[in-house]
Scaffold this motif. Structure first.
Motif, PDB file in Angstrom:
ATOM      1  N   ARG A 122      15.462   7.241  20.137  1.00 31.36           N
ATOM      2  CA  ARG A 122      15.691   8.217  19.070  1.00 31.36           C
ATOM      3  C   ARG A 122      17.065   8.845  19.225  1.00 31.36           C
ATOM      4  NH1 ARG A 122      11.389  12.942  18.350  1.00 31.36           N
ATOM      5  NH2 ARG A 122      12.042  13.342  20.476  1.00 31.36           N
ATOM      6  N   ARG A 123      17.409   9.195  20.488  1.00 34.59           N
ATOM      7  CA  ARG A 123      18.738   9.801  20.723  1.00 34.59           C
ATOM      8  C   ARG A 123      19.840   8.823  20.333  1.00 34.59           C
ATOM      9  NH1 ARG A 123      16.107  11.737  25.389  1.00 34.59           N
ATOM     10  NH2 ARG A 123      16.974  10.074  26.671  1.00 34.59           N
ATOM     11  N   GLN A 124      19.592   7.536  20.501  1.00 30.85           N
ATOM     12  CA  GLN A 124      20.588   6.519  20.168  1.00 30.85           C
ATOM     13  C   GLN A 124      20.539   6.134  18.694  1.00 30.85           C
ATOM     14  OE1 GLN A 124      19.392   3.429  22.888  1.00 30.85           O
ATOM     15  NE2 GLN A 124      20.551   4.296  24.591  1.00 30.85           N
ATOM     16  N   GLY A 125      19.622   6.730  17.951  1.00 30.75           N
ATOM     17  CA  GLY A 125      19.524   6.420  16.521  1.00 30.75           C
ATOM     18  C   GLY A 125      18.932   5.063  16.234  1.00 30.75           C
ATOM     19  N   LEU A 126      18.111   4.555  17.160  1.00 29.22           N
ATOM     20  CA  LEU A 126      17.579   3.199  17.004  1.00 29.22           C
ATOM     21  C   LEU A 126      16.130   3.162  16.502  1.00 29.22           C
ATOM     22  CD1 LEU A 126      19.107   1.583  20.224  1.00 29.22           C
ATOM     23  CD2 LEU A 126      19.859   1.325  17.843  1.00 29.22           C
ATOM     24  N   LEU A 127      15.515   4.347  16.323  1.00 25.27           N
ATOM     25  CA  LEU A 127      14.171   4.355  15.753  1.00 25.27           C
ATOM     26  C   LEU A 127      14.279   4.314  14.230  1.00 25.27           C
ATOM     27  CD1 LEU A 127      12.242   7.054  17.833  1.00 25.27           C
ATOM     28  CD2 LEU A 127      12.277   4.578  18.145  1.00 25.27           C
ATOM     29  N   ILE A 128      13.221   3.847  13.593  1.00 27.92           N
ATOM     30  CA  ILE A 128      13.182   3.865  12.127  1.00 27.92           C
ATOM     31  C   ILE A 128      12.952   5.316  11.706  1.00 27.92           C
ATOM     32  CG2 ILE A 128      12.089   2.932  10.075  1.00 27.92           C
ATOM     33  CD1 ILE A 128      10.940   0.706  11.808  1.00 27.92           C
ATOM     34  N   PRO A 129      13.769   5.858  10.814  1.00 27.45           N
ATOM     35  CA  PRO A 129      13.584   7.254  10.404  1.00 27.45           C
ATOM     36  C   PRO A 129      12.196   7.491   9.828  1.00 27.45           C
ATOM     37  CG  PRO A 129      15.689   6.411   9.615  1.00 27.45           C
ATOM     38  CD  PRO A 129      14.943   5.238  10.170  1.00 27.45           C
ATOM     39  N   GLN A 130      11.627   8.656  10.194  1.00 24.06           N
ATOM     40  CA  GLN A 130      10.305   9.002   9.682  1.00 24.06           C
ATOM     41  C   GLN A 130      10.351   9.072   8.156  1.00 24.06           C
ATOM     42  OE1 GLN A 130       8.677  12.565  11.409  1.00 24.06           O
ATOM     43  NE2 GLN A 130       6.819  12.477  10.165  1.00 24.06           N
ATOM     44  N   CYS A 190       0.828  -1.213   0.000  1.00 23.46           N
ATOM     45  CA  CYS A 190       0.000   0.000   0.000  1.00 23.46           C
ATOM     46  C   CYS A 190       0.855   1.253   0.000  1.00 23.46           C
ATOM     47  CB  CYS A 190      -0.899   0.041   1.242  1.00 23.46           C
ATOM     48  SG  CYS A 190      -2.017  -1.318   1.324  1.00 23.46           S
ATOM     49  N   ASP A 191       2.175   1.100  -0.216  1.00 23.34           N
ATOM     50  CA  ASP A 191       3.096   2.250  -0.218  1.00 23.34           C
ATOM     51  C   ASP A 191       3.067   3.014   1.104  1.00 23.34           C
ATOM     52  OD1 ASP A 191       2.115   2.820  -3.618  1.00 23.34           O
ATOM     53  OD2 ASP A 191       3.875   1.755  -2.849  1.00 23.34           O
ATOM     54  N   ALA A 192       2.916   2.298   2.206  1.00 24.07           N
ATOM     55  CA  ALA A 192       2.909   2.949   3.519  1.00 24.07           C
ATOM     56  C   ALA A 192       4.325   3.382   3.875  1.00 24.07           C
ATOM     57  CB  ALA A 192       2.380   1.981   4.575  1.00 24.07           C
ATOM     58  N   ARG A 193       4.388   4.404   4.727  1.00 23.74           N
ATOM     59  CA  ARG A 193       5.676   4.865   5.221  1.00 23.74           C
ATOM     60  C   ARG A 193       5.614   4.957   6.738  1.00 23.74           C
ATOM     61  NH1 ARG A 193       9.138   7.472   1.472  1.00 23.74           N
ATOM     62  NH2 ARG A 193       8.294   7.220  -0.619  1.00 23.74           N
ATOM     63  N   VAL A 194       6.778   4.844   7.340  1.00 23.57           N
ATOM     64  CA  VAL A 194       6.860   4.945   8.792  1.00 23.57           C
ATOM     65  C   VAL A 194       6.578   6.396   9.206  1.00 23.57           C
ATOM     66  CG1 VAL A 194       8.424   4.800  10.765  1.00 23.57           C
ATOM     67  CG2 VAL A 194       8.473   3.030   8.980  1.00 23.57           C
ATOM     68  N   HIS A 195       5.805   6.546  10.273  1.00 24.04           N
ATOM     69  CA  HIS A 195       5.529   7.885  10.804  1.00 24.04           C
ATOM     70  C   HIS A 195       6.496   8.141  11.964  1.00 24.04           C
ATOM     71  CE1 HIS A 195       3.322  11.534  11.243  1.00 24.04           C
ATOM     72  NE2 HIS A 195       2.723  11.193  12.370  1.00 24.04           N
ATOM     73  N   LYS A 196       6.089   8.872  12.957  1.00 22.73           N
ATOM     74  CA  LYS A 196       7.035   9.306  13.992  1.00 22.73           C
ATOM     75  C   LYS A 196       7.292   8.260  15.064  1.00 22.73           C
ATOM     76  CE  LYS A 196       5.550  14.105  13.797  1.00 22.73           C
ATOM     77  NZ  LYS A 196       4.876  15.186  14.505  1.00 22.73           N
ATOM     78  N   LEU A 197       8.411   8.408  15.745  1.00 28.88           N
ATOM     79  CA  LEU A 197       8.716   7.691  16.990  1.00 28.88           C
ATOM     80  C   LEU A 197       8.387   6.202  16.896  1.00 28.88           C
ATOM     81  CD1 LEU A 197       7.559  10.195  19.797  1.00 28.88           C
ATOM     82  CD2 LEU A 197       9.878   9.497  19.246  1.00 28.88           C
ATOM     83  N   THR A 198       8.811   5.562  15.825  1.00 27.97           N
ATOM     84  CA  THR A 198       8.490   4.151  15.618  1.00 27.97           C
ATOM     85  C   THR A 198       9.742   3.292  15.734  1.00 27.97           C
ATOM     86  OG1 THR A 198       6.567   4.644  14.273  1.00 27.97           O
ATOM     87  CG2 THR A 198       7.561   2.492  13.942  1.00 27.97           C
ATOM     88  N   PRO A 199       9.743   2.366  16.705  1.00 31.04           N
ATOM     89  CA  PRO A 199      10.870   1.436  16.802  1.00 31.04           C
ATOM     90  C   PRO A 199      10.711   0.319  15.775  1.00 31.04           C
ATOM     91  CG  PRO A 199       9.319   1.068  18.595  1.00 31.04           C
ATOM     92  CD  PRO A 199       8.762   2.169  17.760  1.00 31.04           C
ATOM     93  N   ALA A 225       9.063   7.856  26.860  1.00 30.84           N
ATOM     94  CA  ALA A 225      10.426   8.181  27.314  1.00 30.84           C
ATOM     95  C   ALA A 225      11.427   7.206  26.708  1.00 30.84           C
ATOM     96  CB  ALA A 225      10.491   8.134  28.837  1.00 30.84           C
ATOM     97  N   GLU A 226      11.065   5.927  26.651  1.00 31.87           N
ATOM     98  CA  GLU A 226      11.978   4.949  26.063  1.00 31.87           C
ATOM     99  C   GLU A 226      12.175   5.230  24.586  1.00 31.87           C
ATOM    100  OE1 GLU A 226      10.974   0.776  26.376  1.00 31.87           O
ATOM    101  OE2 GLU A 226      12.805   0.210  25.311  1.00 31.87           O
ATOM    102  N   ARG A 227      11.110   5.635  23.901  1.00 31.08           N
ATOM    103  CA  ARG A 227      11.249   5.917  22.475  1.00 31.08           C
ATOM    104  C   ARG A 227      12.100   7.144  22.220  1.00 31.08           C
ATOM    105  NH1 ARG A 227       5.532   5.205  19.688  1.00 31.08           N
ATOM    106  NH2 ARG A 227       4.666   4.429  21.618  1.00 31.08           N
ATOM    107  N   ARG A 228      11.980   8.129  23.095  1.00 33.38           N
ATOM    108  CA  ARG A 228      12.836   9.309  22.919  1.00 33.38           C
ATOM    109  C   ARG A 228      14.288   8.935  23.151  1.00 33.38           C
ATOM    110  NH1 ARG A 228       8.038  11.998  25.399  1.00 33.38           N
ATOM    111  NH2 ARG A 228       7.046  12.929  23.612  1.00 33.38           N
ATOM    112  N   ARG A 229      14.529   8.018  24.101  1.00 34.52           N
ATOM    113  CA  ARG A 229      15.896   7.546  24.336  1.00 34.52           C
ATOM    114  C   ARG A 229      16.391   6.785  23.113  1.00 34.52           C
ATOM    115  NH1 ARG A 229      17.659   2.853  25.857  1.00 34.52           N
ATOM    116  NH2 ARG A 229      15.658   2.056  26.563  1.00 34.52           N
TER     117      ARG A 229
END
Lengths: 68, 237
Positions: free
Chosen positions: B220-228, B56-65, B214-218
């Motif tokens: 994100r700081r570590q670069g471990l979330l999927i980029p939006q 469906c051509d979906a894309r990752v949105h925000k703060l997604t591990p 809070a864990e997701r923000r951490r």
């Protein structure tokens, strides 16, 4: 009246009471009318309402990523 | 939208529709702007979801591990944007709060005919627990769900009346239901009790999400979330 509960939930037990009061609140006539629609009809109308929103992302993000 | 759910069906994704759209389908609410799914928490099922989203051509949105077992078990949300499906924001959870195991919830679920196809919808009792959030408006919806559940039984049992009373957050409805059960109470007493319960329930939900955000923000700081904006097809292995 549309019944959305699985038939398996119903059990044949001893005769049970009917409610002695009206569940529908007099200040909410629209809810009874809404319930009278089928799920498909509700979804179509709800989705039409959604199309009127100007910024769906802002509404979604405010709800999903709040500053807690 | 039909394309998204057909895609889920085509790839064999096991899920339940929950939250806002489920409340609309039951008739307890008139509107919700996004779609929430409860995904059966297995690596294979997560891969099938990603394939369905890629189609469906979906894309990752925000703060997604990453959709990895560790994050699924931890109760995180996974957020996607499907531009071609009515600009849809899709939120997926594999272990939502307060509702136990997917397997049992699936047994209690109801398949409904919708414009998007035949969709498995979480059962009313589970939906009530899911809606016990920090948002006050959700308690009006819960009260409506309790009413709808009662109205579906021509002669409700005492157990059902007790459940409906516990999940009525409008004082008049709770007092009437308790009266049916022979409990001596007033609307005012119910109102006070509901106010106390609401504070407790809202705090519980706030605590739940505070930790996870809070864990997701951490992460994100570590670069471990999927980029939006990452296409779902890039996540499919």
């Amino acid at each position: 009246m549309y019944n959305c509960v699985m038939a398996a939930h119903r059990r044949k037990l001893r005769p049970r009471r009917k409610l002695s009061f009206e569940l529908d609140m007099p200040d909410e006539p629209y809810l009874a009318a809404w319930r009278a629609l089928t799920p498909a009809q509700r979804l179509i109308r709800s989705w039409r309402m959604r199309r009127r929103l100007k910024n769906i992302q802002a509404i979604h993000d405010a709800k999903t990523f709040p500053e807690l | 939208m039909r394309r998204l759910f057909r895609s889920c069906e085509r790839f064999g994704v096991e899920y339940l529709l929950i939250s806002g759209q489920a409340t609309v389908l039951y008739g307890a609410a008139t509107f919700s702007e996004d779609v929430d799914l409860w995904l059966r928490p297995s690596p294979g099922n997560a891969r099938r979801l990603l394939r369905a989203l890629a189609a469906c051509d979906a894309r990752v949105h925000k703060l997604t591990p990453p959709l990895a077992p560790r994050f699924m078990r931890a109760g995180h949300g996974f957020h996607f944007h499907v531009a071609r499906a009515d600009d849809l924001y899709l939120d997926v959870m594999a272990s939502p709060p307060r509702v136990g195991m997917f397997r049992e919830a699936a047994r209690r679920s109801v398949v409904m005919n919708t414009p998007w196809g035949r969709i498995p919808v979480v059962g009313i009792e589970d939906l009530v627990e899911l809606k016990k959030t920090r948002r006050l408006f959700d308690y009006e919806v819960i009260t409506n769900l309790a009413r709808i559940r009662l109205l579906s039984e021509p002669s409700p049992s005492a157990a059902l009346l007790r459940w409906a009373a516990r999940n009525s957050f409008r004082a008049e409805q709770r007092a009437s239901l308790l009266g049916e059960l022979g409990v001596d109470t007033t609307v005012d007493e119910c109102r006070k009790r509901i106010a106390v319960e609401l504070v407790r329930l809202q705090k519980r939900d706030t605590r739940y999400w505070s930790r996870r955000l809070a864990e997701r923000r951490r992460l994100r700081r570590q670069g471990l979330l999927i980029p939006q904006g990452t296409p779902a097809r890039d996540l499919v292995r």
